[in-house]
Motif scaffolding. Structure first.
Motif, PDB file in Angstrom:
ATOM      1  N   VAL A   1      10.265 -10.556   1.568  1.00  0.00           N
ATOM      2  CA  VAL A   1      10.429  -9.103   1.466  1.00  0.00           C
ATOM      3  C   VAL A   1       9.228  -8.515   0.734  1.00  0.00           C
ATOM      4  O   VAL A   1       8.893  -8.967  -0.363  1.00  0.00           O
ATOM      5  N   HIS A   2       8.575  -7.530   1.357  1.00  0.00           N
ATOM      6  CA  HIS A   2       7.429  -6.855   0.747  1.00  0.00           C
ATOM      7  C   HIS A   2       7.787  -5.402   0.465  1.00  0.00           C
ATOM      8  O   HIS A   2       8.328  -4.715   1.345  1.00  0.00           O
ATOM      9  N   TYR A   3       7.445  -4.926  -0.720  1.00  0.00           N
ATOM     10  CA  TYR A   3       7.543  -3.494  -1.027  1.00  0.00           C
ATOM     11  C   TYR A   3       6.133  -2.918  -0.952  1.00  0.00           C
ATOM     12  O   TYR A   3       5.203  -3.407  -1.603  1.00  0.00           O
ATOM     13  N   ILE A   4       5.956  -1.860  -0.149  1.00  0.00           N
ATOM     14  CA  ILE A   4       4.645  -1.231   0.027  1.00  0.00           C
ATOM     15  C   ILE A   4       4.731   0.218  -0.458  1.00  0.00           C
ATOM     16  O   ILE A   4       5.442   1.034   0.155  1.00  0.00           O
ATOM     17  N   PRO A   5       4.046   0.568  -1.547  1.00  0.00           N
ATOM     18  CA  PRO A   5       4.070   1.955  -2.018  1.00  0.00           C
ATOM     19  C   PRO A   5       3.435   2.903  -0.999  1.00  0.00           C
ATOM     20  O   PRO A   5       2.631   2.490  -0.152  1.00  0.00           O
ATOM     21  N   LYS A   6       3.782   4.161  -1.105  1.00  0.00           N
ATOM     22  CA  LYS A   6       3.256   5.182  -0.208  1.00  0.00           C
ATOM     23  C   LYS A   6       1.728   5.210  -0.263  1.00  0.00           C
ATOM     24  O   LYS A   6       1.130   5.118  -1.335  1.00  0.00           O
ATOM     25  N   ARG A   7       1.095   5.307   0.907  1.00  0.00           N
ATOM     26  CA  ARG A   7      -0.356   5.372   1.107  1.00  0.00           C
ATOM     27  C   ARG A   7      -1.072   4.046   0.840  1.00  0.00           C
ATOM     28  O   ARG A   7      -2.295   3.992   0.839  1.00  0.00           O
ATOM     29  N   ASN A   8      -0.336   2.982   0.609  1.00  0.00           N
ATOM     30  CA  ASN A   8      -0.958   1.663   0.495  1.00  0.00           C
ATOM     31  C   ASN A   8      -1.063   1.026   1.884  1.00  0.00           C
ATOM     32  O   ASN A   8      -0.262   1.298   2.772  1.00  0.00           O
ATOM     33  N   TYR A   9      -2.062   0.157   2.036  1.00  0.00           N
ATOM     34  CA  TYR A   9      -2.285  -0.487   3.334  1.00  0.00           C
ATOM     35  C   TYR A   9      -1.440  -1.755   3.472  1.00  0.00           C
ATOM     36  O   TYR A   9      -1.288  -2.522   2.528  1.00  0.00           O
ATOM     37  N   VAL A  10      -0.932  -1.966   4.685  1.00  0.00           N
ATOM     38  CA  VAL A  10      -0.336  -3.255   5.036  1.00  0.00           C
ATOM     39  C   VAL A  10      -1.474  -4.179   5.471  1.00  0.00           C
ATOM     40  O   VAL A  10      -1.564  -5.327   5.063  1.00  0.00           O
ATOM     41  N   PHE A  11      -2.362  -3.652   6.312  1.00  0.00           N
ATOM     42  CA  PHE A  11      -3.624  -4.313   6.645  1.00  0.00           C
ATOM     43  C   PHE A  11      -4.596  -3.238   7.112  1.00  0.00           C
ATOM     44  O   PHE A  11      -4.196  -2.132   7.485  1.00  0.00           O
ATOM     45  N   LYS A  12      -5.899  -3.565   7.063  1.00  0.00           N
ATOM     46  CA  LYS A  12      -6.937  -2.634   7.467  1.00  0.00           C
ATOM     47  C   LYS A  12      -7.606  -3.121   8.740  1.00  0.00           C
ATOM     48  O   LYS A  12      -7.603  -4.306   9.048  1.00  0.00           O
ATOM     49  N   GLN A  13      -8.178  -2.171   9.461  1.00  0.00           N
ATOM     50  CA  GLN A  13      -8.911  -2.512  10.667  1.00  0.00           C
ATOM     51  C   GLN A  13     -10.070  -3.450  10.309  1.00  0.00           C
ATOM     52  O   GLN A  13     -10.849  -3.171   9.409  1.00  0.00           O
ATOM     53  N   GLY A  14     -10.164  -4.566  11.018  1.00  0.00           N
ATOM     54  CA  GLY A  14     -11.221  -5.526  10.747  1.00  0.00           C
ATOM     55  C   GLY A  14     -10.831  -6.618   9.777  1.00  0.00           C
ATOM     56  O   GLY A  14     -11.576  -7.595   9.604  1.00  0.00           O
ATOM     57  N   ASP A  15      -9.660  -6.478   9.111  1.00  0.00           N
ATOM     58  CA  ASP A  15      -9.196  -7.531   8.198  1.00  0.00           C
ATOM     59  C   ASP A  15      -8.919  -8.819   8.979  1.00  0.00           C
ATOM     60  O   ASP A  15      -8.472  -8.773  10.129  1.00  0.00           O
ATOM     61  N   PRO A  16      -9.127  -9.987   8.344  1.00  0.00           N
ATOM     62  CA  PRO A  16      -8.726 -11.243   8.988  1.00  0.00           C
ATOM     63  C   PRO A  16      -7.221 -11.261   9.231  1.00  0.00           C
ATOM     64  O   PRO A  16      -6.445 -10.658   8.485  1.00  0.00           O
ATOM     65  N   ALA A  17      -6.817 -11.958  10.274  1.00  0.00           N
ATOM     66  CA  ALA A  17      -5.401 -12.003  10.642  1.00  0.00           C
ATOM     67  C   ALA A  17      -4.558 -12.607   9.527  1.00  0.00           C
ATOM     68  O   ALA A  17      -4.934 -13.603   8.915  1.00  0.00           O
ATOM     69  N   HIS A  18      -3.392 -11.984   9.257  1.00  0.00           N
ATOM     70  CA  HIS A  18      -2.447 -12.529   8.286  1.00  0.00           C
ATOM     71  C   HIS A  18      -1.694 -13.700   8.921  1.00  0.00           C
ATOM     72  O   HIS A  18      -1.703 -13.893  10.137  1.00  0.00           O
ATOM     73  N   LYS A  19      -1.013 -14.447   8.088  1.00  0.00           N
ATOM     74  CA  LYS A  19      -0.213 -15.576   8.578  1.00  0.00           C
ATOM     75  C   LYS A  19       1.212 -15.150   8.902  1.00  0.00           C
ATOM     76  O   LYS A  19       2.080 -15.980   9.136  1.00  0.00           O
ATOM     77  N   GLU A  20       1.466 -13.843   8.896  1.00  0.00           N
ATOM     78  CA  GLU A  20       2.814 -13.323   9.127  1.00  0.00           C
ATOM     79  C   GLU A  20       2.728 -11.977   9.827  1.00  0.00           C
ATOM     80  O   GLU A  20       1.697 -11.287   9.759  1.00  0.00           O
ATOM     81  N   PHE A  21       3.784 -11.615  10.525  1.00  0.00           N
ATOM     82  CA  PHE A  21       3.887 -10.263  11.058  1.00  0.00           C
ATOM     83  C   PHE A  21       5.038  -9.564  10.341  1.00  0.00           C
ATOM     84  O   PHE A  21       5.745 -10.175   9.515  1.00  0.00           O
ATOM     85  N   TYR A  22       5.254  -8.279  10.656  1.00  0.00           N
ATOM     86  CA  TYR A  22       6.139  -7.477   9.815  1.00  0.00           C
ATOM     87  C   TYR A  22       7.157  -6.690  10.638  1.00  0.00           C
ATOM     88  O   TYR A  22       6.868  -6.231  11.748  1.00  0.00           O
ATOM     89  N   VAL A  23       8.337  -6.530  10.052  1.00  0.00           N
ATOM     90  CA  VAL A  23       9.377  -5.673  10.612  1.00  0.00           C
ATOM     91  C   VAL A  23       9.717  -4.631   9.551  1.00  0.00           C
ATOM     92  O   VAL A  23       9.958  -4.981   8.381  1.00  0.00           O
ATOM     93  N   VAL A  24       9.715  -3.355   9.954  1.00  0.00           N
ATOM     94  CA  VAL A  24      10.013  -2.280   8.998  1.00  0.00           C
ATOM     95  C   VAL A  24      11.522  -2.265   8.728  1.00  0.00           C
ATOM     96  O   VAL A  24      12.324  -2.055   9.643  1.00  0.00           O
ATOM     97  N   GLN A  25      11.885  -2.513   7.468  1.00  0.00           N
ATOM     98  CA  GLN A  25      13.306  -2.463   7.097  1.00  0.00           C
ATOM     99  C   GLN A  25      13.684  -1.071   6.582  1.00  0.00           C
ATOM    100  O   GLN A  25      14.747  -0.555   6.892  1.00  0.00           O
ATOM    101  N   GLN A  26      12.784  -0.467   5.817  1.00  0.00           N
ATOM    102  CA  GLN A  26      12.968   0.907   5.343  1.00  0.00           C
ATOM    103  C   GLN A  26      11.609   1.581   5.326  1.00  0.00           C
ATOM    104  O   GLN A  26      10.588   0.946   5.100  1.00  0.00           O
ATOM    105  N   GLY A  27      11.604   2.904   5.544  1.00  0.00           N
ATOM    106  CA  GLY A  27      10.372   3.664   5.452  1.00  0.00           C
ATOM    107  C   GLY A  27       9.672   3.804   6.791  1.00  0.00           C
ATOM    108  O   GLY A  27      10.276   3.629   7.853  1.00  0.00           O
TER     109      GLY A  27
END
Length: 639
Positions: free
Chosen positions: A36-62
């Motif tokens: 479970v990840h908490y992401i504050p408002k205006r924070n990035y999950v990932f940026k264009q050009g970033d290396p691929a993460h080892k996980e993908f994401y499902v929006v639970q809230q927000g």
């Protein structure tokens, strides 16, 4: 992870594709791997050009916004909501991200490791097929009929995107290295160069910066006016200032600017401002070439129309265009803006044709769109709501003057009706003598409503306060607005009445978060999305903006945006209202086009679980804004 948390994760995931195709055992196993990840408002999950993460994401809230860094900060490719997947690209290609993902509000994300998910794919062909189709079609949910969502940004080389007739996020192609002249060059020189190079426009520049544009129309106008001095300088006929855009501009942005400013050309500069070097020029012809079925073409058709049958065809074309926009998942602000501009042009042409038939008006007048048309929020074929104000005349001329305008209004209303706009059941139309009045009479009517508030007068204010001039004299509508705001200033009693009316419909959820539905009549067991959800937001925005004394803001979204500017401490509340208004408007529009109705009533049994959850989430801002209204206008004491 404790079992209760794992069960909660599994219960959530099974509501959404592709997880709903997993067995209970596989879903539970996957839930044990979720972080479970908490992401504050205006924070990035990932940026264009970033290396691929080892996980993908499902929006639970927000909500998480997706965009390309080449796009302006306000233009989103897509918005991921509850149950939506993002960051799936590395599952198929170990590359960098093609776009950036930013939390538009506080978010809770479920992070699912690719390795754990790949193990499940081996024994779940339906899930694998879903993901392959999703990636190939560049959509998050290829099975959905609407709002499929994008996986990749528009700068990613996808043949499916290139072939999409309605992909307005593709880059607009412009003419590079345009021919430029200085303002001291003559009109004759400009005409010679345009004829030699077979072009229709020139940019006027000083020190490589744009200061004006001259088109073949400007030169023809110069000749028609009898200004035949060939030595006249271009500075005398050029259009200035110049509207500029950056090189990486998208079709949606270009169309919006051309529609909004009613111009045919844009200058392309290095940074999109008038203070940077010229790199190209964009014309409406470039856009028409790129998109044959587009709003600019419809506007051009409206200008040339002389028969009611052609107007009917254009109105049907607009409905088809808007329906296609919704199915393609274009952002609601763009869809509503296109609808507003084309509908206003259509109404304007109807009035012009009616004037040609009835004859020249005896005095100046303004035709006012009221209600949803006045707010520029009319997507569907709803009832007619309009009024007419004409300049004051001597008493002995009033009867004949009003008779002329009533005849004109009857003709206009008749054509509107033939275009598909039903007559107002309450007869709130300019063809009614009650709403076809002189400026002084309208001032008196508004004064009575404001000075003697009652349930009936507040109802009239809610309808007639949202007006916009469709045709005629700006000065008449301006004088009427100035009178209204003078009467409103400091009138706390009136705002208490208006505020009370704005909170009369609480968020439409009962006990156990059940929808409040109609319990009798023709729409029994259906949900009234207009009265129970959209209208509370409209009314809240109205009372707040009026109480601030802000003129010229009729549109609900523009009102909330202005309130954010005035009250940054309440930004989260107002931003939530904007998002909810867009969500609810889309639900209503989709339903309206599907059922060929006003879209007001939703049959909840036909909605998916995810759509029901999205609908419920849009109700929270109603509760927040109504709490703000009660505190601000002390409605707990007033009620």
């Amino acid at each position: 992870m404790e079992n209760v948390i794992v069960e909660r994760v599994a219960d959530f995931l099974k509501l959404y594709p592709p997880f709903q195709d997993l067995s209970s055992e596989d879903l539970y196993l996957l839930a044990t791997k979720v972080r479970v990840h908490y992401i504050p408002k205006r924070n990035y999950v990932f940026k264009q050009g970033d290396p691929a993460h080892k996980e993908f994401y499902v929006v639970q809230q927000g909500a998480v916004g997706l965009r390309s860094k080449e796009m302006s900060s306000s233009n989103w490719i897509d918005i991921c909501d509850e149950g939506d997947i993002l960051g799936l690209r590395p599952l198929f290609a170990d590359q960098t991200y093609a776009m950036e993902a930013m939390a538009k509000e506080e978010c809770v994300l479920y992070a699912i490791p690719f390795e754990a998910f790949k193990e499940l794919l081996l024994n779940n062909k339906m899930v694998m097929d879903f993901l392959l189709e999703s990636f190939a079609s560049n959509t998050r949910n290829p099975k959905a009929s609407e709002s499929k969502g994008k996986l990749l940004s528009s700068n990613y080389n996808s043949s499916e995107e290139a072939n999409s007739e309605l992909d307005f996020f593709q880059q607009a192609f412009y003419t590079k290295n345009p021919i430029c002249l200085t303002p001291t060059k003559t009109v004759q020189e400009a005409a010679y160069i345009m004829n030699k190079h077979k072009i229709s426009s020139l940019i006027i520049e000083e020190n490589k910066l744009p200061i004006g544009i001259v088109t073949d129309k400007d030169i023809r106008r110069w000749v028609a006016n009898g200004s035949m001095n060939s030595e006249d300088k271009l500075s005398t006929i050029m259009s200035s200032p110049v509207k500029c855009v950056p090189p990486h501009v998208h079709l949606a942005d270009v169309q919006g600017l051309l529609l909004q400013h009613k111009i045919g050309h844009l200058c392309v500069t290095k940074d999109g401002s008038q203070d940077s070097e010229i790199v190209g020029i964009l014309s409406e012809h470039d856009i028409v070439t790129a998109q044959a079925n587009n709003p600019i073409a419809l506007l051009k058709q409206i200008e040339r129309v002389n028969q009611k049958e052609d107007l009917t065809r254009i109105r049907k074309s607009l409905s088809s265009l808007l329906k296609a926009y919704l199915n393609t998942g274009l952002p609601m602000p763009y869809v509503m803006k296109v609808s507003r501009l084309i509908t206003q042009a259509l109404m304007h042409r109807v009035i012009e044709l009616s004037l040609e038939k009835i004859g020249v008006s005896p005095v100046k007048f303004s035709w006012l769109g009221i209600g949803s048309q006045g707010r520029g929020e009319q997507l569907l074929l709803t009832d007619q709501d309009h009024a007419l104000v004409f300049e004051d005349v001597p008493d002995e001329k009033f009867e004949s003057t009003q008779a002329y305008f009533l005849k004109l209004a009857e003709e206009i209303s008749r054509i509107f009706n033939e275009l598909g706009y039903e007559f107002c059941p309450a007869d709130m139309m300019a063809s009614n003598p009650e709403y076809c009045l002189s400026l002084s009479q309208w001032k008196q009517k508004f004064s009575n409503w404001i000075e003697e508030p009652s349930s009936e007068s507040i109802m009239m204010c809610n309808i007639f306060f949202d007006y916009a001039k469709v045709y005629g004299e700006d000065e008449l509508s301006k004088q009427l607005s100035e009178h209204i705001f003078r009467k409103l200033k400091g009138n706390q009693r009136f705002f208490a009445y208006l505020g009370e009316d704005a909170v009369k419909n609480p968020p439409p959820l009962g006990f156990f978060r059940q929808f409040i539905i109609e319990d009798d009549g023709r729409h029994k067991d259906e949900f009234d999305v207009k009265a129970r959800a959209i209208q509370p937001l409209v009314e809240a925005a109205r009372v707040l903006i009026l109480s601030e004394g802000i003129e010229g803001k009729n549109n609900t979204i523009e009102r909330f945006e202005k309130l954010i500017e005035l009250e940054p401490q309440n930004e989260d509340i107002y931003a939530g209202c904007i998002k909810s208004f867009h969500v609810l408007s889309r639900f209503r529009a989709v339903e309206g086009f599907k059922q060929n109705s006003s879209g007001r009533y939703l049959e909840l049994s036909t909605l998916s679980k995810s759509d029901k959850m999205k609908l419920k989430r849009s109700f929270k801002p109603i509760k927040d804004i109504q709490r703000l209204l009660k505190n601000r206008f002390q409605l707990t004491y007033f009620l």
